[in-house]
Write an enzyme that holds these catalytic residues in place. Structure first.
Site, PDB file in Angstrom:
ATOM      1  CE1 TYR A 130      -4.334  -1.347   0.865  1.00 56.94           C
ATOM      2  CE2 TYR A 130      -3.025  -2.914   2.120  1.00 56.94           C
ATOM      3  CZ  TYR A 130      -4.220  -2.555   1.541  1.00 56.94           C
ATOM      4  OH  TYR A 130      -5.300  -3.379   1.634  1.00 56.94           O
ATOM      5  CE1 TYR A 169      -2.148  -6.226   4.405  1.00 53.55           C
ATOM      6  CE2 TYR A 169      -3.061  -6.178   2.188  1.00 53.55           C
ATOM      7  CZ  TYR A 169      -3.194  -5.976   3.547  1.00 53.55           C
ATOM      8  OH  TYR A 169      -4.389  -5.515   4.047  1.00 53.55           O
ATOM      9  NE  ARG A 179      -6.176 -10.234   5.971  1.00 60.14           N
ATOM     10  CZ  ARG A 179      -7.263  -9.679   5.433  1.00 60.14           C
ATOM     11  NH1 ARG A 179      -7.342  -8.391   5.262  1.00 60.14           N
ATOM     12  NH2 ARG A 179      -8.296 -10.418   5.087  1.00 60.14           N
ATOM     13  CG  HIS A 182      -7.842  -7.848   1.029  1.00 54.10           C
ATOM     14  ND1 HIS A 182      -6.704  -8.414   1.552  1.00 54.10           N
ATOM     15  CD2 HIS A 182      -7.853  -6.570   1.484  1.00 54.10           C
ATOM     16  CE1 HIS A 182      -6.065  -7.520   2.289  1.00 54.10           C
ATOM     17  NE2 HIS A 182      -6.745  -6.392   2.267  1.00 54.10           N
ATOM     18  CG  HIS A 184      -9.710  -2.696   2.020  1.00 53.76           C
ATOM     19  ND1 HIS A 184      -9.967  -3.143   3.297  1.00 53.76           N
ATOM     20  CD2 HIS A 184      -8.422  -3.016   1.774  1.00 53.76           C
ATOM     21  CE1 HIS A 184      -8.869  -3.686   3.802  1.00 53.76           C
ATOM     22  NE2 HIS A 184      -7.908  -3.624   2.897  1.00 53.76           N
TER      23      HIS A 184
END
Ligand SMILES: [Fe+2]
Length: 261
Positions: A130, A169, A179, A182, A184
Site C-alpha cells: 500500500y 501482504y 492476508r 483482497h 477494500h
C-alpha cells in the site's frame, strides 16, 4: 491496511501460525456444533488479535438520520468522474501486474438494483504494497498505482472498476501472517448512516484457511459471499481478465422511518 498491522505485541510474544490455526479450528468446531447462523464477522475474534481492542463494547448509539445528514459529507453525480473507476490510468504509465476488470451489481435485500450509489475501493498493488506510511514491508511501491478509485452505480445498479490484481501482504497479527489478496470496498446505501465497508477476495486463494480476518466470519456461506467469481464474459481479448461480484445491501430497503414506527 489492517489496523492490526501495528499490533502492540512484542515480537517475543507473537503467536505462530500453528497457534492461530488451532484457535481458528476451535471456534470453527464450536460454531459447527451450535445451531446458530452468523452472517456477519465476529466483532471480537481472538485469533484476530487487535479485534479485542477494536470492537465496540457499548450499545450502539442511535443517531438521528435526518440530523446526521446535515453535517456528514455529501456527494453529487458531478463530483465523481467516470475515469476515477479506472485505477490503471491515474499516473503517467501503466501499473505493473495483472490487469483486471471487477464488476457487479449493487442490490437491496430483495434483489432490486440500487442506483446512483457511491462505491469506493482501496487496495494494495500487485506486490502487496500500500502507499501508506504504516506499510513499510520490503515490497516495491508502484509509481503508477495509487490503489484508490470510486464510481457511481448506474440505473441498473451496475458498477465496474479497472484495476490491477492485488498481491497478498504480511501483517503483524502473528509471526509470518499474510492476508489473502483482497480489495477494500466502501458502499453507501440510501444515506450516510448506511455506509458499509467490506473486503472482496479472489477465488481459490491458498491463504483463506490461515487468515483470521477472513475466518472471523464463522459461516462458510457468509465467507463465500465475499469471494468474486472469475467471469470469462468480462475477460477481454488481449486486454484483461475479469471478475464478477454482486453486493447485497441487506436492509437498505428498510428505511429509518419504517424501523422507527
Ligand atoms: Fe487490506
Amino acid at each position: 491496511m489492517e489496523a492490526g498491522s501495528t499490533a502492540a505485541h512484542h515480537p517475543a510474544t507473537l503467536s505462530g501460525q500453528g497457534d492461530i490455526d488451532g484457535e481458528i479450528a476451535e471456534i470453527r468446531d464450536e460454531y459447527a456444533a451450535s445451531n446458530r447462523v452468523e452472517n456477519q464477522p465476529r466483532l471480537n475474534y481472538p485469533p484476530y488479535r487487535s479485534s479485542a481492542l477494536r470492537h465496540p463494547t457499548k450499545e450502539l448509539h442511535h443517531a438521528d438520520p435526518e440530523g446526521v445528514e446535515l453535517w456528514t459529507p455529501v456527494f453529487g453525480e458531478r463530483d465523481v468522474d467516470p475515469l476515477e473507476a479506472d485505477l490503471t490510468i491515474q499516473q503517467h504509465g501503466a501499473p505493473i501486474g495483472e490487469k483486471i476488470e471487477v464488476s457487479g451489481r449493487l442490490l437491496d435485500g430483495d434483489g432490486r438494483p440500487v442506483a446512483g450509489q457511491l462505491i469506493e475501493i482501496w487496495q494494495a498493488n500487485a506486490a502487496g504494497r500500500y502507499i501508506h506510511k504504516r506499510d513499510q514491508h520490503p515490497a516495491p511501491i508502484d509509481p503508477n498505482f495509487t490503489g484508490t478509485g470510486r464510481t457511481l452505480t448506474d440505473a441498473d445498479g451496475n458498477w465496474r472498476f479497472m484495476t490491477i490484481k492485488p498481491g497478498p501482504y504480511p501483517w503483524k497479527n502473528h509471526h509470518n501472517a499474510w492476508r489473502p489478496a483482497h480489495i477494500h470496498f466502501s458502499v453507501f446505501g440510501r444515506d450516510f448512516t448506511q455506509r458499509l465497508i467490506t473486503q472482496m477476495y479472489f477465488p481459490g486463494d491458498p491463504l483463506f484457511a490461515l487468515d483470521p480476518i477472513y475466518q472471523s466470519m464463522t459461516d462458510q456461506r457468509a465467507r463465500d459471499r465475499l469471494i468474486a467469481h472469475y467471469d470469462h464474459n468480462i475477460t477481454t481479448h488481449e486486454l484483461h481478465t475479469g471478475y464478477r461480484w454482486d453486493i447485497v445491501l441487506t436492509g437498505s430497503r428498510r428505511t429509518w422511518m419504517e424501523s422507527e414506527s
